[in-house]
Design an enzyme around this catalytic site. Structure first.
Site, PDB file in Angstrom:
ATOM      1  N   CYS A   1     -29.172   0.658 -19.338  1.00 37.11           N
ATOM      2  CA  CYS A   1     -28.861   0.896 -17.932  1.00 37.11           C
ATOM      3  C   CYS A   1     -27.844   2.033 -17.833  1.00 37.11           C
ATOM      4  O   CYS A   1     -26.855   2.057 -18.564  1.00 37.11           O
ATOM      5  CB  CYS A   1     -28.296  -0.371 -17.293  1.00 37.11           C
ATOM      6  SG  CYS A   1     -27.882  -0.130 -15.561  1.00 37.11           S
TER       7      CYS A   1
ATOM      8  N   CYS B   1     -20.830  -0.666 -15.631  1.00 40.84           N
ATOM      9  CA  CYS B   1     -20.153  -1.919 -15.264  1.00 40.84           C
ATOM     10  C   CYS B   1     -19.436  -2.466 -16.516  1.00 40.84           C
ATOM     11  O   CYS B   1     -20.083  -2.780 -17.526  1.00 40.84           O
ATOM     12  CB  CYS B   1     -21.177  -2.923 -14.761  1.00 40.84           C
ATOM     13  SG  CYS B   1     -22.276  -2.199 -13.510  1.00 40.84           S
TER      14      CYS B   1
ATOM     15  N   CYS C   1     -20.712  -5.472 -18.657  1.00 45.14           N
ATOM     16  CA  CYS C   1     -22.146  -5.698 -18.894  1.00 45.14           C
ATOM     17  C   CYS C   1     -22.641  -5.264 -20.260  1.00 45.14           C
ATOM     18  O   CYS C   1     -22.437  -4.107 -20.682  1.00 45.14           O
ATOM     19  CB  CYS C   1     -22.950  -4.993 -17.806  1.00 45.14           C
ATOM     20  SG  CYS C   1     -24.697  -5.440 -17.908  1.00 45.14           S
TER      21      CYS C   1
ATOM     22  N   CYS D   1     -35.869 -16.345 -11.230  1.00 42.16           N
ATOM     23  CA  CYS D   1     -35.092 -15.138 -10.920  1.00 42.16           C
ATOM     24  C   CYS D   1     -35.319 -14.091 -12.000  1.00 42.16           C
ATOM     25  O   CYS D   1     -35.044 -14.352 -13.178  1.00 42.16           O
ATOM     26  CB  CYS D   1     -33.602 -15.460 -10.878  1.00 42.16           C
ATOM     27  SG  CYS D   1     -33.188 -16.830  -9.806  1.00 42.16           S
TER      28      CYS D   1
ATOM     29  N   CYS E   1     -36.994 -14.725  -6.900  1.00 41.10           N
ATOM     30  CA  CYS E   1     -35.774 -13.947  -6.715  1.00 41.10           C
ATOM     31  C   CYS E   1     -35.841 -12.774  -7.689  1.00 41.10           C
ATOM     32  O   CYS E   1     -36.311 -12.953  -8.811  1.00 41.10           O
ATOM     33  CB  CYS E   1     -34.551 -14.803  -7.032  1.00 41.10           C
ATOM     34  SG  CYS E   1     -32.991 -13.900  -6.969  1.00 41.10           S
TER      35      CYS E   1
ATOM     36  N   CYS F   1     -28.723 -13.347  -2.070  1.00 41.76           N
ATOM     37  CA  CYS F   1     -27.982 -14.030  -3.126  1.00 41.76           C
ATOM     38  C   CYS F   1     -26.902 -13.046  -3.559  1.00 41.76           C
ATOM     39  O   CYS F   1     -27.216 -11.985  -4.114  1.00 41.76           O
ATOM     40  CB  CYS F   1     -28.923 -14.355  -4.293  1.00 41.76           C
ATOM     41  SG  CYS F   1     -28.057 -15.025  -5.735  1.00 41.76           S
TER      42      CYS F   1
ATOM     43  N   ARG G   1     -23.496 -21.206  -6.557  1.00 48.81           N
ATOM     44  CA  ARG G   1     -24.051 -21.436  -7.913  1.00 48.81           C
ATOM     45  C   ARG G   1     -22.990 -21.293  -8.993  1.00 48.81           C
ATOM     46  O   ARG G   1     -22.311 -20.272  -9.083  1.00 48.81           O
ATOM     47  CB  ARG G   1     -25.220 -20.476  -8.187  1.00 48.81           C
ATOM     48  CG  ARG G   1     -25.856 -20.749  -9.560  1.00 48.81           C
ATOM     49  CD  ARG G   1     -27.146 -19.999  -9.813  1.00 48.81           C
ATOM     50  NE  ARG G   1     -28.075 -20.158  -8.721  1.00 48.81           N
ATOM     51  CZ  ARG G   1     -28.497 -19.172  -7.951  1.00 48.81           C
ATOM     52  NH1 ARG G   1     -28.116 -17.939  -8.198  1.00 48.81           N
ATOM     53  NH2 ARG G   1     -29.324 -19.407  -6.952  1.00 48.81           N
TER      54      ARG G   1
HETATM   55  N1  SAM Z   1     -28.703  -4.125 -12.619  1.00 49.46           N
HETATM   56  C1  SAM Z   1     -28.741  -4.998 -11.506  1.00 49.46           C
HETATM   57  C2  SAM Z   1     -27.413  -5.113 -10.826  1.00 49.46           C
HETATM   58  O1  SAM Z   1     -26.405  -4.823 -11.447  1.00 49.46           O
HETATM   59  O2  SAM Z   1     -27.403  -5.534  -9.670  1.00 49.46           O
HETATM   60  C3  SAM Z   1     -29.249  -6.382 -11.847  1.00 49.46           C
HETATM   61  C4  SAM Z   1     -28.871  -7.019 -13.175  1.00 49.46           C
HETATM   62  S1  SAM Z   1     -27.130  -7.329 -13.419  1.00 49.46           S
HETATM   63  C5  SAM Z   1     -27.072  -7.762 -15.120  1.00 49.46           C
HETATM   64  C6  SAM Z   1     -26.873  -8.857 -12.516  1.00 49.46           C
HETATM   65  C7  SAM Z   1     -25.511  -9.427 -12.467  1.00 49.46           C
HETATM   66  O3  SAM Z   1     -25.174 -10.067 -13.689  1.00 49.46           O
HETATM   67  C8  SAM Z   1     -24.332  -8.506 -12.246  1.00 49.46           C
HETATM   68  O4  SAM Z   1     -24.178  -8.154 -10.914  1.00 49.46           O
HETATM   69  C9  SAM Z   1     -23.152  -9.339 -12.722  1.00 49.46           C
HETATM   70  O5  SAM Z   1     -22.589 -10.038 -11.636  1.00 49.46           O
HETATM   71  C10 SAM Z   1     -23.795 -10.321 -13.708  1.00 49.46           C
HETATM   72  N2  SAM Z   1     -23.269 -10.111 -15.066  1.00 49.46           N
HETATM   73  C11 SAM Z   1     -23.615  -9.114 -15.914  1.00 49.46           C
HETATM   74  N3  SAM Z   1     -22.932  -9.209 -17.069  1.00 49.46           N
HETATM   75  C12 SAM Z   1     -22.129 -10.282 -16.963  1.00 49.46           C
HETATM   76  C13 SAM Z   1     -21.165 -10.890 -17.829  1.00 49.46           C
HETATM   77  N4  SAM Z   1     -20.895 -10.373 -19.024  1.00 49.46           N
HETATM   78  N5  SAM Z   1     -20.540 -11.993 -17.395  1.00 49.46           N
HETATM   79  C14 SAM Z   1     -20.817 -12.520 -16.164  1.00 49.46           C
HETATM   80  N6  SAM Z   1     -21.708 -11.978 -15.315  1.00 49.46           N
HETATM   81  C15 SAM Z   1     -22.349 -10.874 -15.698  1.00 49.46           C
HETATM   82 FE1  SF4 Z   2     -26.674  -2.014 -15.180  1.00 53.32          FE
HETATM   83 FE2  SF4 Z   2     -25.476  -4.189 -16.094  1.00 53.32          FE
HETATM   84 FE3  SF4 Z   2     -24.336  -2.786 -14.161  1.00 53.32          FE
HETATM   85 FE4  SF4 Z   2     -26.611  -4.201 -13.642  1.00 53.32          FE
HETATM   86  S1  SF4 Z   2     -24.628  -5.020 -14.205  1.00 53.32           S
HETATM   87  S2  SF4 Z   2     -26.115  -2.090 -12.993  1.00 53.32           S
HETATM   88  S3  SF4 Z   2     -27.651  -3.994 -15.640  1.00 53.32           S
HETATM   89  S4  SF4 Z   2     -24.726  -2.060 -16.267  1.00 53.32           S
END
Ligand code: SAM
Ligand code: SF4
Ligand code: DTB
Length: 319
Positions: free
Chosen positions: A51, A55, A58, A95, A126, A186, A258
């Protein structure tokens, strides 16, 4: 308490003795929900890793070395098989998450087929695909999508400490497109990223100020991932997590809250306390997107010990 309550009032609410706060939250909770019923969703990562976003929490960002096994968008039949297994195991919502900043128009074609397959199984659908254009939200709505997950993650003030590749306003704009298209929202956040209590309050206030409020509010505890900037984040006091659930319940009395990522590290007793505070939904299945979740046997045993039943499916599609 309402979303218009001042920061000072919400700070005072957070500071209420824990037992009083839990009692208040549970009293509101049982006015709107069966207190012994929990909604059950299963997650599948339909496109993992690479990606472009940054973030800090992530494992799927291309910018961090996390040793993740990546894959492109899964074939529709594999997604269908996973949804069928989730239904057989007792989930009512499926989801599907993709590691996109936002989908390309052509990505939506197979995803729309996946949504149709999930609906055909009689499950709620979802997806979480990142930022959407209005016309993309419209296409997902036409496909019959029930929920779109798009988290705000933290307060607006703290957001730039966590993500530099998009703004809070970008997220709010996508949430507005989702709502305008008629898809249920959500939207929640992550606790334990080094944010202050004020940030947690601001996040909840932003969520609760949406009109209508999100139907589903995932509260995640940060899962620390080696290689990400938040790998060594200080764990949050678990009672602070419970307090945040209780305040979320008081501010959003009709939303499903949740208990999301982080449950693997929670004792059964802590999970029970979260349910008492007003959490009434979980992710079920041994994996979240890329990290571990409690195994189904453990969740079934926990539900049985607590006398909790899975909430019936809210969709009218054929079984
Ligand atoms: N890329 C899209 C986005 O960011 O909206 C969808 C997938 S993203 C992985 C979905 C959500 O997973 C993120 O918004 C975040 O809240 C959650 N998430 C990702 N990594 C995480 C982590 N290490 N611990 C807790 N929540 C996490
Ligand atoms: Fe990409 Fe992870 Fe951020 Fe979603 S949360 S936009 S998968 S880096
Ligand atoms: C949400 O709020 N939590 C889920 C779901 N929405 C998409 C994702 C949690 C991801 C945890 C880290 C992982 O497994 O990659």
């Amino acid at each position: 308490m309402t979303p218009d309550s001042s920061i000072e009032q919400l700070e005072a609410l957070f500071d209420t003795p824990l037992i009083d706060l839990l009692f208040a939250a549970q009293s509101v909770h049982r006015r709107h929900f069966d207190p012994n019923s929990v909604q059950v969703s299963t997650l599948l990562s339909i496109k993992t890793g690479r990606c472009p976003e940054d973030c800090a929490y992530c494992p799927q960002s291309i910018r961090f070395e996390t040793g993740l096994e990546v894959h492109d968008l899964m074939p529709v039949d594999e997604v269908k098989a996973a949804a069928r297994r989730a239904k057989a195991a007792g989930a009512t919502r499926f989801c599907m998450g993709a590691a996109y900043r936002g989908p390309k128009d052509k990505d939506l074609e197979p995803i729309i087929e996946m949504i149709a397959e999930v609906k055909r199984l009689g499950m709620e659908s979802c997806v979480t695909l990142g930022l959407l254009k209005p016309q993309q939200a419209g296409r997902l709505a036409e496909a019959g999508l029930d929920y779109y997950n798009h988290n705000l993650d933290t307060s607006e003030a703290y957001y730039s400490q966590i993500i530099s590749t998009r703004t809070y306003a970008d997220r709010l704009t996508t949430l507005a497109h989702v709502r305008d298209a008629g898809i249920k929202v959500c939207c929640g956040g992550i606790l334990g990223m080094g944010e202050s209590r004020r940030d947690r309050i601001e996040l909840l206030r932003t969520l609760a100020s949406m009109e209508p409020q999100p139907e589903s509010v995932p509260i995640n505890e940060l899962v620390t991932i080696p290689g990400t900037p938040l790998a060594d984040a200080e764990p949050l006091d678990k009672f602070e997590f419970v307090r945040t659930i209780a305040v979320a319940r008081l501010l959003m009395p009709r939303s499903h809250i949740r208990l999301s990522a982080g449950r693997s590290d929670f004792s059964d007793e802590l999970q029970a306390m979260c349910f008492f505070a007003g959490a009434n939904s979980i992710f079920f299945g041994d994996k979240l997107l890329t990290t571990d979740n409690p195994v189904p046997n453990d969740d079934e045993a926990l539900f049985a010990r607590l006398g909790i039943e899975a909430e019936p499916c809210d969709t009218h599609a054929p079984a």
